[in-house]
Design an enzyme around this catalytic site. Structure first.
Site, short mmCIF file in Angstrom:
data_model
loop_
_atom_site.label_atom_id
_atom_site.label_comp_id
_atom_site.label_asym_id
_atom_site.label_seq_id
_atom_site.Cartn_x
_atom_site.Cartn_y
_atom_site.Cartn_z
N HIS A 59 78.04 -2.77 163.74
CA HIS A 59 78.79 -4.15 163.32
C HIS A 59 78.23 -5.35 164.16
O HIS A 59 77.63 -5.48 164.77
CB HIS A 59 80.28 -4.09 163.89
CG HIS A 59 81.38 -4.65 163.15
ND1 HIS A 59 81.48 -5.99 163.41
CD2 HIS A 59 82.03 -4.19 162.17
CE1 HIS A 59 82.68 -6.62 162.47
NE2 HIS A 59 82.84 -5.44 161.82
N ASP A 66 85.02 1.85 159.20
CA ASP A 66 84.93 2.76 158.03
C ASP A 66 84.42 4.05 158.41
O ASP A 66 84.57 5.16 157.53
CB ASP A 66 83.75 2.35 157.30
CG ASP A 66 84.13 1.01 156.61
OD1 ASP A 66 85.26 1.00 155.79
OD2 ASP A 66 83.08 0.32 156.24
C1 SDX Z 1 82.95 -3.38 157.53
O1 SDX Z 1 81.96 -7.74 159.14
C2 SDX Z 1 83.11 -7.13 158.98
O2 SDX Z 1 84.02 -7.72 160.07
C3 SDX Z 1 83.02 -5.99 158.35
C4 SDX Z 1 84.38 -4.97 158.37
C5 SDX Z 1 85.61 -5.70 158.09
O3 SDX Z 1 86.75 -5.29 158.45
O4 SDX Z 1 85.81 -6.59 157.01
O5 SDX Z 1 84.57 -4.78 159.74
C6 SDX Z 1 84.15 -3.78 157.80
O6 SDX Z 1 82.04 -4.03 156.84
C7 SDX Z 1 82.32 -2.46 158.47
C8 SDX Z 1 80.56 -1.92 158.44
C9 SDX Z 1 80.45 -0.84 157.43
N1 SDX Z 1 78.93 -0.81 157.11
C10 SDX Z 1 78.46 0.35 157.85
O7 SDX Z 1 78.98 1.27 158.47
C11 SDX Z 1 77.02 0.40 157.38
C12 SDX Z 1 76.19 0.83 158.43
N2 SDX Z 1 76.00 -0.41 159.42
C13 SDX Z 1 75.13 -1.25 159.30
O8 SDX Z 1 74.25 -1.40 158.10
C14 SDX Z 1 75.25 -2.59 160.18
O9 SDX Z 1 75.38 -2.37 161.52
C15 SDX Z 1 76.03 -3.83 159.45
C16 SDX Z 1 75.79 -4.05 158.14
C17 SDX Z 1 77.65 -3.15 159.67
C18 SDX Z 1 75.86 -4.99 160.48
O10 SDX Z 1 74.64 -5.51 160.19
P1 SDX Z 1 73.73 -6.53 161.23
O11 SDX Z 1 74.84 -7.24 162.09
O12 SDX Z 1 73.23 -7.42 160.31
O13 SDX Z 1 72.75 -5.60 161.98
P2 SDX Z 1 71.32 -5.15 161.73
O14 SDX Z 1 71.49 -4.66 160.39
O15 SDX Z 1 70.54 -6.47 161.55
O16 SDX Z 1 71.28 -4.16 162.91
C19 SDX Z 1 70.71 -4.79 164.07
C20 SDX Z 1 69.98 -3.65 164.86
C21 SDX Z 1 68.82 -3.14 164.05
O17 SDX Z 1 67.93 -2.37 164.75
P3 SDX Z 1 66.61 -3.30 165.23
O18 SDX Z 1 65.87 -3.57 164.14
O19 SDX Z 1 67.04 -4.65 165.89
O20 SDX Z 1 65.98 -2.14 166.15
O21 SDX Z 1 70.92 -2.56 164.91
C22 SDX Z 1 70.53 -1.45 164.20
C23 SDX Z 1 69.40 -1.84 163.16
O22 SDX Z 1 68.32 -0.93 162.77
N3 SDX Z 1 71.70 -0.73 163.27
C24 SDX Z 1 71.87 0.69 163.23
C25 SDX Z 1 72.92 0.68 162.61
N4 SDX Z 1 73.51 -0.52 162.39
C26 SDX Z 1 72.83 -1.42 162.93
N5 SDX Z 1 71.00 1.51 163.35
C27 SDX Z 1 71.48 2.83 162.90
N6 SDX Z 1 72.72 2.86 162.24
C28 SDX Z 1 73.39 1.90 161.87
N7 SDX Z 1 74.50 1.96 161.36
#
Ligand code: SDX
Length: 392
Positions: free
Chosen positions: A261, A315
């Site tokens: 998140h 989620d």
């Molecule tokens: C919702 O914003 C809100 O409030 C949203 C929400 C709401 O109520 O409205 O809470 C609802 O959208 C929940 C999120 C649902 N999405 C997912 O579950 C999809 C999987 N999660 C991600 O793709 C990600 O964590 C996000 C999209 C939720 C957040 O993205 P960010 O903040 O842009 O983070 P990022 O993708 O840049 O990741 C940062 C680091 C990376 O590693 P590094 O490159 O720094 O080494 O964290 C890692 C990412 O690879 N990472 C994950 C991960 N999420 C982040 N690695 C593995 N699995 C994951 N799920």
């Protein structure tokens, strides 16, 4: 004016001043209008919560009754909207159907009187009342059936589940579903809410505001993740396969759905509540084969990624609950939308109260002063023989 550095995804940049909700991502705290989500989930109905979010305070008994009555009255959708929806392809995703039909409401209620409190109230009531009916109608119609008319004797959550199946759900199922709606109703400046506020800032109508937000919520990085989680649990198939699945994701740098998140660096408080609700539902209605897989997955993801602050988000557990309630997987995100309409409308109102059109800037990375080349003298820079991925 201070010029800020460019931050991808606008991370950490405030896009509005808001008093609707608050998140402390380090402590795992979520409040709506200052009230902790745990307390609202336990004591409030979804419509009471929606009232709180939109009008800023908890309703009195009379206010709530009036609000509920208005919403019951507006649940029906016009036959011409139903006729339009009958032309949607059965294979279309229900989020696309919802986005289209929410936008279509604007055709029927086209008066745009944003400074008239009666208009605002009516739009709030219509959108809260009709969104569940649109979702249920598409579900029935894509199976070749007529939509089921709302039942005025039933409360909001019960009526939605009834419209999906023409059967009254067990009270516990309806209660738990109502809590799910409360948990999903609002969450500060998430992507779909930002989209809603940008759209609202142009002073367009509220149906366009909600339609734009629905389109944004649909993506798998946002609300669409709840559907992806269930598909992932199906793919994993058994507890024994979980570790290998996670290791493969780590190796391929593949995101694990339902985790991570932008704001929370601990477990999302809504995921904790949803997990408890799931346990309660499984205790009453029988266990779910995927719950054990989910528990093992959460354990291993924490082991691998906990140090990076990646934990279960809202989620992750919601789909397990909806599945137990007999809801098809591709309706999970439309259900998120039904709930989030409350938050979007609260932000719509707040945006209008102190509006300035959103018009950020950009960091231009292109060229300048390039000479125009006549068409006959141009050389293709594409290496696809000019086909541009043609499909005909
Ligand atoms: C919702 O914003 C809100 O409030 C949203 C929400 C709401 O109520 O409205 O809470 C609802 O959208 C929940 C999120 C649902 N999405 C997912 O579950 C999809 C999987 N999660 C991600 O793709 C990600 O964590 C996000 C999209 C939720 C957040 O993205 P960010 O903040 O842009 O983070 P990022 O993708 O840049 O990741 C940062 C680091 C990376 O590693 P590094 O490159 O720094 O080494 O964290 C890692 C990412 O690879 N990472 C994950 C991960 N999420 C982040 N690695 C593995 N699995 C994951 N799920």
């Amino acid at each position: 004016m201070t010029v800020c550095e460019y931050r991808p995804g606008l991370e950490g940049i405030p896009a509005a001043q808001s008093s609707i909700s608050y998140v402390d991502g380090q402590k795992g705290i979520l409040e709506y209008r200052g009230i902790k989500i745990e307390e609202l989930a336990e004591k409030c109905t979804f419509l009471e919560t929606a009232y709180l979010l939109i009008w800023g305070e908890l309703p009195t008994k009379e206010d709530l009754e009036e609000f509920e009555t208005e919403i019951r009255y507006h649940r029906r959708i016009k036959y011409s909207i139903r006729d339009m929806m009958k032309c949607f392809p059965d294979s279309g995703h229900p989020m696309d159907a919802l986005q289209t039909s929410a936008a279509a409401l604007g055709l029927f209620y086209s008066r745009r009187a944003l400074d008239d409190p009666a208009y605002i109230r009516q739009a709030v009531v219509r959108l809260l009342a009709k969104t569940p009916s649109l979702v249920a109608a598409f579900q029935l119609m894509r199976k070749g059936n007529d939509p089921i008319q709302p039942n005025d004797d039933l409360d909001y959550a019960t009526n939605f589940l009834y419209m999906l199946t023409e059967r009254k759900p067990k009270p516990l199922a309806a209660k738990i579903f109502d809590v799910c709606l409360t948990l999903h109703a609002e969450h500060t400046m998430n992507a779909s809410t930002f989209s809603a506020r940008v759209t609202a800032s142009t002073l367009t109508d509220p149906y366009a505001v909600v339609a734009s937000a629905v389109g944004t919520l649909a993506g798998p990085l946002h609300g669409g993740a709840n559907e992806e989680v269930l598909l992932m649990l199906e793919e994993i198939g058994s507890v024994a396969n979980v570790r290998a699945y996670v290791e493969k994701c780590v190796e391929n740098k593949q995101k694990i759905m339902g985790f991570g998140h932008r704001v929370y660096k601990v477990k999302d408080p809504r995921a904790t509540i949803l997990q408890h609700l799931a346990e309660r539902l499984f205790y009453e209605l029988g266990s779910d084969e995927y719950y054990d897989i989910a528990l093992e997955l959460e354990k291993i993801v924490e082991e691998k990624y906990g140090a990076k602050g990646i934990y279960a988000n809202v989620d992750f557990y919601s789909g397990l609950l909806y599945r137990k309630l007999g809801i098809p997987t591709d309706l999970f995100t439309p259900i998120f939308a039904i709930a989030r309409v409350a938050g979007w409308l609260a932000h719509w109102k707040e945006q209008l109260a102190a509006n300035r059109i959103f018009r950020p800037t950009q960091v231009y990375t292109g060229l300048h002063d390039i000479a125009y080349v006549p068409i006959d003298e141009r050389v293709s820079v594409n290496n696809n023989n000019g086909s541009h991925g043609k499909i005909y």
